[in-house]
Design a protein around this motif. Structure first.
Motif, PDB file in Angstrom:
ATOM      1  N   PHE A 256       0.974  -1.353   0.222  1.00 51.10           N
ATOM      2  CA  PHE A 256       0.032   0.272  -0.051  1.00 51.10           C
ATOM      3  C   PHE A 256       0.431   1.211  -0.229  1.00 51.10           C
ATOM      4  O   PHE A 256       0.582   1.821  -1.036  1.00 51.10           O
ATOM      5  CB  PHE A 256      -0.570   0.328   1.659  1.00 51.10           C
ATOM      6  N   GLU A 257       1.576   1.347   0.592  1.00 47.19           N
ATOM      7  CA  GLU A 257       2.815   2.263   1.209  1.00 47.19           C
ATOM      8  C   GLU A 257       3.606   2.760  -0.788  1.00 47.19           C
ATOM      9  O   GLU A 257       3.673   3.765  -0.812  1.00 47.19           O
ATOM     10  CB  GLU A 257       3.978   2.049   1.714  1.00 47.19           C
ATOM     11  N   ALA A 258       3.761   1.224  -0.632  1.00 47.48           N
ATOM     12  CA  ALA A 258       4.077   1.417  -1.968  1.00 47.48           C
ATOM     13  C   ALA A 258       3.765   2.316  -3.454  1.00 47.48           C
ATOM     14  O   ALA A 258       4.439   2.891  -4.120  1.00 47.48           O
ATOM     15  CB  ALA A 258       5.066   0.193  -2.596  1.00 47.48           C
ATOM     16  N   GLN A 259       2.197   2.138  -3.256  1.00 46.55           N
ATOM     17  CA  GLN A 259       1.583   2.314  -4.235  1.00 46.55           C
ATOM     18  C   GLN A 259       1.763   3.653  -4.291  1.00 46.55           C
ATOM     19  O   GLN A 259       0.852   4.827  -4.931  1.00 46.55           O
ATOM     20  CB  GLN A 259      -0.150   1.772  -4.065  1.00 46.55           C
ATOM     21  N   GLU A 260       1.000   4.716  -2.998  1.00 42.62           N
ATOM     22  CA  GLU A 260       0.710   5.783  -2.582  1.00 42.62           C
ATOM     23  C   GLU A 260       2.220   6.750  -3.074  1.00 42.62           C
ATOM     24  O   GLU A 260       1.948   7.652  -3.284  1.00 42.62           O
ATOM     25  CB  GLU A 260       0.952   6.167  -0.662  1.00 42.62           C
ATOM     26  N   LYS A 261       3.493   6.004  -3.083  1.00 41.51           N
ATOM     27  CA  LYS A 261       5.164   6.341  -3.542  1.00 41.51           C
ATOM     28  C   LYS A 261       4.918   7.230  -4.555  1.00 41.51           C
ATOM     29  O   LYS A 261       4.974   7.891  -5.109  1.00 41.51           O
ATOM     30  CB  LYS A 261       6.322   5.606  -2.563  1.00 41.51           C
ATOM     31  N   LEU A 262       4.968   5.827  -5.707  1.00 41.35           N
ATOM     32  CA  LEU A 262       4.092   5.722  -7.552  1.00 41.35           C
ATOM     33  C   LEU A 262       3.396   7.172  -7.503  1.00 41.35           C
ATOM     34  O   LEU A 262       3.284   7.448  -8.490  1.00 41.35           O
ATOM     35  CB  LEU A 262       3.759   4.367  -7.882  1.00 41.35           C
ATOM     36  N   GLU A 263       2.164   6.771  -6.942  1.00 42.20           N
ATOM     37  CA  GLU A 263       1.020   8.130  -7.050  1.00 42.20           C
ATOM     38  C   GLU A 263       1.776   9.861  -6.580  1.00 42.20           C
ATOM     39  O   GLU A 263       1.265  10.300  -7.835  1.00 42.20           O
ATOM     40  CB  GLU A 263      -0.062   7.248  -6.083  1.00 42.20           C
ATOM     41  N   LYS A 264       2.335   9.584  -5.580  1.00 42.91           N
ATOM     42  CA  LYS A 264       2.679  10.837  -5.711  1.00 42.91           C
ATOM     43  C   LYS A 264       3.949  11.274  -6.855  1.00 42.91           C
ATOM     44  O   LYS A 264       3.828  12.572  -6.929  1.00 42.91           O
ATOM     45  CB  LYS A 264       3.588  10.721  -4.119  1.00 42.91           C
ATOM     46  N   GLU A 265       4.802  10.579  -6.585  1.00 38.93           N
ATOM     47  CA  GLU A 265       5.818  10.310  -8.491  1.00 38.93           C
ATOM     48  C   GLU A 265       4.857  10.660  -9.423  1.00 38.93           C
ATOM     49  O   GLU A 265       5.528  11.832 -10.351  1.00 38.93           O
ATOM     50  CB  GLU A 265       6.846   9.673  -8.270  1.00 38.93           C
ATOM     51  N   ASN A 266       3.832  10.420  -9.811  1.00 43.87           N
ATOM     52  CA  ASN A 266       3.202  10.121 -10.694  1.00 43.87           C
ATOM     53  C   ASN A 266       2.861  12.206 -10.950  1.00 43.87           C
ATOM     54  O   ASN A 266       2.319  12.273 -11.996  1.00 43.87           O
ATOM     55  CB  ASN A 266       2.385   9.129 -11.187  1.00 43.87           C
ATOM     56  N   LYS A 267       2.304  12.412  -9.910  1.00 41.65           N
ATOM     57  CA  LYS A 267       1.081  13.931  -9.352  1.00 41.65           C
ATOM     58  C   LYS A 267       2.769  14.614  -9.665  1.00 41.65           C
ATOM     59  O   LYS A 267       1.797  15.428 -10.322  1.00 41.65           O
ATOM     60  CB  LYS A 267       0.818  13.458  -8.210  1.00 41.65           C
ATOM     61  N   THR A 268       3.648  14.298  -8.486  1.00 38.00           N
ATOM     62  CA  THR A 268       4.591  15.032  -8.804  1.00 38.00           C
ATOM     63  C   THR A 268       5.380  15.924 -10.638  1.00 38.00           C
ATOM     64  O   THR A 268       4.917  17.152 -10.769  1.00 38.00           O
ATOM     65  CB  THR A 268       5.801  14.612  -8.256  1.00 38.00           C
ATOM     66  N   TYR A 269       4.919  14.845 -10.707  1.00 42.62           N
ATOM     67  CA  TYR A 269       6.147  14.593 -12.631  1.00 42.62           C
ATOM     68  C   TYR A 269       4.646  15.350 -13.406  1.00 42.62           C
ATOM     69  O   TYR A 269       4.874  15.994 -14.416  1.00 42.62           O
ATOM     70  CB  TYR A 269       5.748  13.326 -12.983  1.00 42.62           C
ATOM     71  N   ILE A 270       3.107  14.604 -13.364  1.00 43.64           N
ATOM     72  CA  ILE A 270       2.199  16.033 -14.365  1.00 43.64           C
ATOM     73  C   ILE A 270       2.413  17.104 -13.747  1.00 43.64           C
ATOM     74  O   ILE A 270       2.093  17.731 -14.555  1.00 43.64           O
ATOM     75  CB  ILE A 270       0.513  14.846 -13.622  1.00 43.64           C
ATOM     76  N   ASN A 271       2.649  17.493 -12.415  1.00 43.59           N
ATOM     77  CA  ASN A 271       2.465  18.655 -12.023  1.00 43.59           C
ATOM     78  C   ASN A 271       3.627  19.567 -12.405  1.00 43.59           C
ATOM     79  O   ASN A 271       3.408  20.696 -12.834  1.00 43.59           O
ATOM     80  CB  ASN A 271       2.850  18.912 -10.616  1.00 43.59           C
ATOM     81  N   SER A 272       4.692  18.761 -12.238  1.00 40.03           N
ATOM     82  CA  SER A 272       5.843  19.399 -13.113  1.00 40.03           C
ATOM     83  C   SER A 272       6.104  20.031 -14.578  1.00 40.03           C
ATOM     84  O   SER A 272       6.136  21.165 -15.141  1.00 40.03           O
ATOM     85  CB  SER A 272       7.212  18.488 -13.140  1.00 40.03           C
ATOM     86  N   THR A 273       5.349  19.030 -15.830  1.00 37.96           N
ATOM     87  CA  THR A 273       5.155  19.277 -16.944  1.00 37.96           C
ATOM     88  C   THR A 273       4.259  20.010 -17.205  1.00 37.96           C
ATOM     89  O   THR A 273       4.026  20.159 -17.888  1.00 37.96           O
ATOM     90  CB  THR A 273       4.524  17.399 -17.821  1.00 37.96           C
ATOM     91  N   SER A 274       3.117  19.913 -16.031  1.00 42.39           N
ATOM     92  CA  SER A 274       2.268  21.712 -16.317  1.00 42.39           C
ATOM     93  C   SER A 274       2.836  22.723 -16.302  1.00 42.39           C
ATOM     94  O   SER A 274       2.881  23.375 -16.654  1.00 42.39           O
ATOM     95  CB  SER A 274       0.819  21.109 -15.498  1.00 42.39           C
ATOM     96  N   VAL A 275       3.612  23.151 -15.769  1.00 40.31           N
ATOM     97  CA  VAL A 275       4.616  24.116 -14.940  1.00 40.31           C
ATOM     98  C   VAL A 275       4.898  24.049 -16.394  1.00 40.31           C
ATOM     99  O   VAL A 275       5.411  26.127 -16.463  1.00 40.31           O
ATOM    100  CB  VAL A 275       4.951  24.237 -13.757  1.00 40.31           C
ATOM    101  N   ASN A 276       5.783  23.313 -16.904  1.00 38.01           N
ATOM    102  CA  ASN A 276       6.931  23.367 -17.990  1.00 38.01           C
ATOM    103  C   ASN A 276       6.105  23.823 -19.237  1.00 38.01           C
ATOM    104  O   ASN A 276       6.938  24.978 -20.288  1.00 38.01           O
ATOM    105  CB  ASN A 276       7.534  22.473 -18.190  1.00 38.01           C
TER     106      ASN A 276
END
Length: 202
Positions: A138-158
């Motif tokens: 469950f923790e690993a899944q949460e970590k993956l979702e956070k990383e994915n969200k961070t990547y999406i936000n970073s892409t949107s900002v760029n």
């Protein structure tokens, strides 16, 4: 030829070691999230060539359907037990209707906190059970979702910054119409003067 034999032996040993390490790292490799899902479920029906499994707890990934129909497999990992209706299982779903049938376990219950994997207690099986009981997946899944969200936000900002840069770039405009006419007049005056001097010189 003899000089090449030790090199060949070393290469084979390294290959064997890599395969062994990879196989022993399955519990940790699942945390990378390359599979569709990791889940606990119950075998509800056994058909001619398929099993119907009802997922009860999804530890990683996503399962949209309420029932998964998969090809039959002969036995569980680490035991010769044959699958039967009512068995609780821990399985890795590779796609909508395919599980990793080389890594499916029969369990004592569908409660991830207390279940036991019914298997020979190989080191990686012990780790796998521990990770499940402790909620590590469950923790690993949460970590993956956070990383994915961070990547999406970073892409949107760029992308936003790129749009702003393009909008702020001032493209040189054509010459102002008010300047064109005076310039044309000066040009014709210059030509007229030049022609006039040429005639005088003649």
């Amino acid at each position: 030829m003899l000089k090449r034999i030790p090199i060949l032996v070393i290469f084979l040993l390294l290959s064997y070691t890599n395969v062994f390490v990879f196989a022993g790292d399955i519990p940790e490799g699942i945390m990378e999230g390359n599979q569709k899902a990791l889940f606990i479920g119950e075998i509800k029906f056994i058909n001619t060539d398929t099993f119907s499994i009802i997922p009860s707890t999804i530890m990683m990934g996503n399962i949209e359907q309420s029932e998964i129909e998969i090809e039959q497999f002969d036995s569980y990992y680490g035991t010769n037990d044959k699958p039967k209706t009512g068995d609780f299982v821990v399985a890795v779903l590779l796609d909508d209707q395919t599980i990793d049938d080389m890594w499916i376990f029969k369990t004592t219950s569908d409660d991830y906190r207390t279940l036991k994997l019914i298997s020979e207690q190989y080191p990686m099986v012990v780790r796998y059970e521990q990770y499940i009981n402790e909620g590590k997946y469950f923790e690993a899944q949460e970590k993956l979702e956070k990383e994915n969200k961070t990547y999406i936000n970073s892409t949107s900002v760029n992308e936003t910054e790129s749009v702003e840069i393009v909008e702020n770039v001032q493209i040189p405009s054509k010459l102002n119409n008010n300047l064109v006419i005076p310039l044309l007049i000066l040009f014709f005056v210059f030509v007229f003067v030049f022609l006039a001097k040429s005639r005088k010189n003649k």
